[in-house]
Design an enzyme around this catalytic site. Structure first.
Site, mmCIF file in Angstrom:
data_model
loop_
_atom_site.group_PDB
_atom_site.id
_atom_site.type_symbol
_atom_site.label_atom_id
_atom_site.label_comp_id
_atom_site.label_asym_id
_atom_site.label_seq_id
_atom_site.Cartn_x
_atom_site.Cartn_y
_atom_site.Cartn_z
ATOM 1 N N GLU A 80 0.765 0.931 6.744
ATOM 2 C CA GLU A 80 -0.499 0.209 6.943
ATOM 3 C C GLU A 80 -1.231 0.006 5.619
ATOM 4 O O GLU A 80 -1.820 -1.037 5.373
ATOM 5 C CB GLU A 80 -1.410 0.977 7.911
ATOM 6 C CG GLU A 80 -0.910 1.025 9.327
ATOM 7 C CD GLU A 80 -0.949 -0.331 10.032
ATOM 8 O OE1 GLU A 80 -0.346 -1.290 9.520
ATOM 9 O OE2 GLU A 80 -1.564 -0.413 11.108
ATOM 10 N N THR B 280 -5.325 -8.940 8.665
ATOM 11 C CA THR B 280 -6.179 -7.740 8.785
ATOM 12 C C THR B 280 -6.973 -7.515 7.494
ATOM 13 O O THR B 280 -8.154 -7.169 7.531
ATOM 14 C CB THR B 280 -5.311 -6.507 9.101
ATOM 15 O OG1 THR B 280 -4.655 -6.749 10.345
ATOM 16 C CG2 THR B 280 -6.136 -5.238 9.225
#
Ligand code: HSE
Length: 310
Positions: free
Chosen positions: A131, A184
């Site tokens: 991530e 994101t």
């Protein structure tokens, strides 16, 4: 040929309205498939990626599955090599935890091949590094449910403290993915760094209310708590038709509806499958009125996390 495994890791809904970076749950589908093979030649080699329209980098250091595997093998001092084939079976930049599903699949598969040196929960930090690569922040609200299944609370990041939350069996999620892309990284950059105290009070009341509602199977409380007064007002501006599509879900009987992860997907929770299906149809029609095509997924909270499929 070396030892080889094929795994599936599920998509996830992060934030769950009020729990930015601290709440998430897994769904049964979509998800990613990953084949990992142990080899003699040191290093991680990506043999094939399908379903990404050529968008993902082909080097292991730039791929979330590759990074998660590298983190894990460094810890156990594995000196052999690894070949991976990634089959993306879910949209990217959709708010469904696409990068997390790949990272979770990588960490899970490698752990299986090595004879499970780690408990599943201990794989989360490896996948979190994926991530960090994907969006600049090592948040766990996608990777933890992708690895552990179920609904989870990240009570703390330092030290990492992940709490599985029981959910009512009848609870069904509807996820709608409008075919627009929101990165994101961008969706995090536009957020205010400071929160007014009055908004924080509302938000933490809702987080506690949602968790209590799930544990007590109190659907009215779940519905009242599915509210986000901090992130949604900013991020919803990136999603054309957000208010109309949210209203369509509520009118179709959803307990609540909010942005899934960083968007553009929206998720709703309903008390039964028929309602969840109705929500999907109503939302799809609302997006279509605006000329936006979408995909819908109706699923209970996935309880398995990754599974071996070959
Ligand atoms: N909590 C993360 C965010 C999830 O909202 O940025 C990203 O899917």
């Amino acid at each position: 040929m070396g030892k080889k495994i094929k795994v599936f890791a599920p998509a996830t809904v992060a934030n769950v309205a009020c729990g930015f970076d601290v709440l998430g749950f897994a769904v049964d589908s979509p998800g990613d498939e990953l084949i990992v093979e142990m080899t003699d030649r040191p290093g991680i080699q990506i043999v094939e990626i399908t379903g990404d329209e050529g968008k993902l980098p082909r080097t292991a250091e730039a791929n979330t599955a590759g990074v998660a595997i590298q983190q894990l093998i460094t810890q156990v001092a594995y000196t052999g090599g690894v070949k991976i084939s990634l089959h993306k079976k879910m949209p990217m930049g959709s708010g469904l935890g696409s990068s997390a599903a790949s990272a979770a699949a990588g960490a899970f598969a490698m752990n299986e091949l090595l004879g499970r040196p780690f408990d599943t929960e201990d794989l989360v930090p490896f996948a979190m590094e994926g991530e960090r690569l994907a969006c600049g922040t090592a948040h766990a609200d996608n990777v933890a449910p992708a690895l552990m299944g179920g609904f989870v609370l990240i009570r703390s990041y330092d030290p990492l403290d992940i709490i599985p939350i029981d959910t009512p069996k009848e609870l069904i999620a509807t996820v709608i993915y409008p075919q627009i892309e929101v990165a994101t990284k961008d969706a995090r950059q536009i957020l205010q760094k400071k929160v007014p105290l009055t908004d924080a009070i509302t938000q933490w009341g809702n987080v506690a209310g949602l968790v209590t509602g799930l544990l007590k199977s109190d659907y009215a409380l779940i519905g009242r708590s599915l509210q986000d007064v901090i992130i949604e007002p900013v991020r919803s501006l990136l999603i054309p038709g957000f208010q109309e599509v949210k209203m369509a879900a509520m009118e179709a009987g959803a307990l609540g509806c909010a942005i899934s992860g960083s968007g553009p997907s929206l998720f709703s929770l309903s008390q039964d499958k028929a309602t969840a299906q109705k929500v999907a149809e109503a939302q799809q029609a609302a997006f279509l009125k605006l000329g936006i095509e979408s995909n819908t997924y109706v699923s209970p909270v996935n309880q398995n996390g990754p599974v071996v499929i070959g």
